[in-house]
Write a protein that holds these residues in place. Structure first.
Motif, short mmCIF file in Angstrom:
data_model
loop_
_atom_site.label_atom_id
_atom_site.label_comp_id
_atom_site.label_asym_id
_atom_site.label_seq_id
_atom_site.Cartn_x
_atom_site.Cartn_y
_atom_site.Cartn_z
N GLY A 136 -6.43 1.67 2.86
CA GLY A 136 -5.05 1.17 2.85
C GLY A 136 -4.27 1.53 4.11
N ASN B 66 0.70 3.95 -2.91
CA ASN B 66 0.42 5.36 -2.58
C ASN B 66 1.52 6.26 -3.12
OD1 ASN B 66 -1.94 4.82 -1.26
ND2 ASN B 66 -1.12 5.03 0.80
N LYS C 255 -8.61 10.32 -3.36
CA LYS C 255 -8.54 9.82 -4.74
C LYS C 255 -9.94 9.59 -5.31
CE LYS C 255 -4.25 7.75 -3.40
NZ LYS C 255 -3.54 6.54 -3.03
N ASN D 264 0.83 -1.20 0.00
CA ASN D 264 0.00 0.00 0.00
C ASN D 264 0.87 1.25 0.00
OD1 ASN D 264 -2.60 1.30 0.07
ND2 ASN D 264 -1.96 2.01 2.07
MG LIG Z 1 -3.70 3.45 -0.60
#
Ligand SMILES: [Mg+2]
Ligand SMILES: Nc1ncnc2c1ncn2[C@@H]1O[C@H](COP(=O)(O)OP(=O)(O)O)[C@@H](O)[C@H]1O
Length: 421
Positions: free
Chosen positions: A375, A317, A366, A313
């Motif tokens: 996440g 990211n 997002k 994650n």
């Molecule tokens: Mg994430």
């Protein structure tokens, strides 16, 4: 003595040391009036005179054998439930010196206290059920976030696998043609040798030059010199392709293994970082240059697949934060019984007001389909479960660094029934 008894709030029945006769204080009389008649009394002394009614009503509720215990141990305590009126009675029996000198019983109506306790117990049970349900939901969320991430990556991984499989396939086709040519040439050599053996005695030199020429012509027609040069290269390339596929499949297998019930094991988390980077590489390779500064790490006691999920994650990211081109710096190190992995990106950075919320479940900046907001929340709980921590520093427009710190060994053996993450 009687005066003291008559002043007491608690219902007390005292037994005469010699006769065993029961004497009740006013509180005992009041309580006895309120209760339904009970079965015959189990007094401490069966030869004694029967206690006057309504004290019998109280004494009748003392369970069989209770006085025996009080005689041996000095006291007995118990609660009984009465139907009419619905009452919970706490009974205590006291008996001194084997019951010869002083014997008495106290009765307290603890209906209210008992109801409160029952209420508390039922709340506790309810909370326990809710907790278990939440733990199950969290486990499902963890799993679905993992699956969502894997889903996102599946296309990339398919592409990564497709490429080597494609050229291995084409190499096999070429190798098939090469093998056909080589076998044809071998055949030609074999029949030339047989022909030589038959002709040797009669005309030893006849036709030798012609055969050599024919074989040479065949050799160059089939491009055998080229084939001999090309085969090792094709084999090496194919082997490398297959190894890449095997590696990706292995990484995916490591990654998707779920093991909350398995014990934590000493694991090479740097290897985990490499495998995870390999899995997400397709997402990153066109825009990211990676720099690695790895230290020497001891094995870390952990659930490796969960730590991989955290790293994945953070890597994804970081990739999302870099819009055009950028740098990803991966560094690891160990000191003082801890290891750390830091993932720095030269991406967009995180504004202060966002920074405070990034670990909140479902917080995402997002668009739908790209982020679930789960996440970092999951990363946080995985790392907390491992008694570690995640530190973040970020500068808007410059980039962010996420640093995961884990203890090399876990402080306690994991508790049985510890909440899954
Ligand atoms: Mg994430
Ligand atoms: N490396 C990073 N750079 C910039 N912002 C980040 C970075 N990592 C996380 N964030 C911010 O934290 C938010 C939450 O991240 P996360 O919990 O992983 O959910 P998601 O990635 O699904 O949005 C992201 O939406 C983003 O705003």
């Amino acid at each position: 003595m009687l005066t003291v008894l008559s002043l007491a709030d608690v219902a007390i029945v005292l037994f005469h040391p010699d006769s065993g006769a029961a004497q009740a204080n006013p509180a005992a009389n009041t309580l006895a009036q309120a209760l339904q008649p009970a079965p015959p009394a189990a007094t401490p002394d069966t030869e004694a005179d029967p206690a006057p009614d309504p004290i019998d009503r109280l004494l009748g509720h003392i369970p069989a054998g209770a006085w025996e215990i009080a005689r041996c141990e000095g006291r007995w305590t118990g609660e009984i439930r009465l139907d009419k009126p619905p009452t919970v009675l706490e009974i205590k029996l006291f008996s001194e010196n084997g019951g010869d000198r002083c014997r008495f019983a106290t009765f307290v109506d603890v209906t209210a206290r008992s109801a409160r306790e029952a209420e508390l117990q039922s709340r506790h049970d309810e909370l326990q059920t809710t907790y278990e349900r939440l733990a199950g939901t969290q486990e499902q969320l963890l799993q679905s976030e993992k699956m969502a991430s894997i889903g996102q990556l599946a296309a990339g991984v398919a592409h990564e696998i497709n490429n080597p499989v494609g050229y291995v396939h084409s190499n096999l086709g070429t190798l098939q043609e090469y093998v056909d040519s080589l076998l044809a040439l071998l055949d030609a050599y074999a029949s030339a040798l047989q022909g030589d053996a038959r002709q040797d005695d009669a005309r030893p030199d006849e036709g030798q030059a012609g055969k050599r020429e024919a074989l040479q012509a065949m050799r160059s027609r089939l491009d055998i010199d080229f084939i001999i040069g090309d085969v090792p290269q094709l084999l090496a390339e194919s082997r490398e392709g297959i190894e890449r596929v095997t590696k990706i499949v292995q990484d995916l297998k490591d990654f998707s293994r779920i093991g909350p019930d398995e014990p934590m094991r000493p694991s090479d988390i740097q290897k985990g970082l490499e495998s995870t980077l390999n899995i997400v590489w397709n997402d990153l390779k066109y825009k990211v240059r990676v720099e690695k500064y790895y230290g020497r790490l001891p094995l870390v006691e952990c659930h490796a697949s969960e730590i991989n999920q955290v790293l994945m994650n953070l890597l994804i990211n970081a990739g999302h934060a870099i819009h055009e081109r950028g740098t990803l710096v991966l560094a690891t190190g160990a000191d003082d019984g801890e290891v750390w992995i830091s993932i720095s990106d030269s991406g967009c950075g995180i504004p202060d007001e966002v920074l405070q919320r990034i670990f909140d479940p479902f917080y995402t900046t997002k668009p739908i389909g790209r982020g679930t907001g789960l996440g970092l929340a999951i990363c946080y709980s995985i790392i907390a479960k491992h008694h570690g921590r995640i530190e973040v520093s970020s500068r808007l427009g410059v980039g962010s660094t996420f640093r995961v710190v884990l203890p090399v060994s876990q402080p306690d053996p994991p508790r049985a029934g510890a909440p899954p993450v």
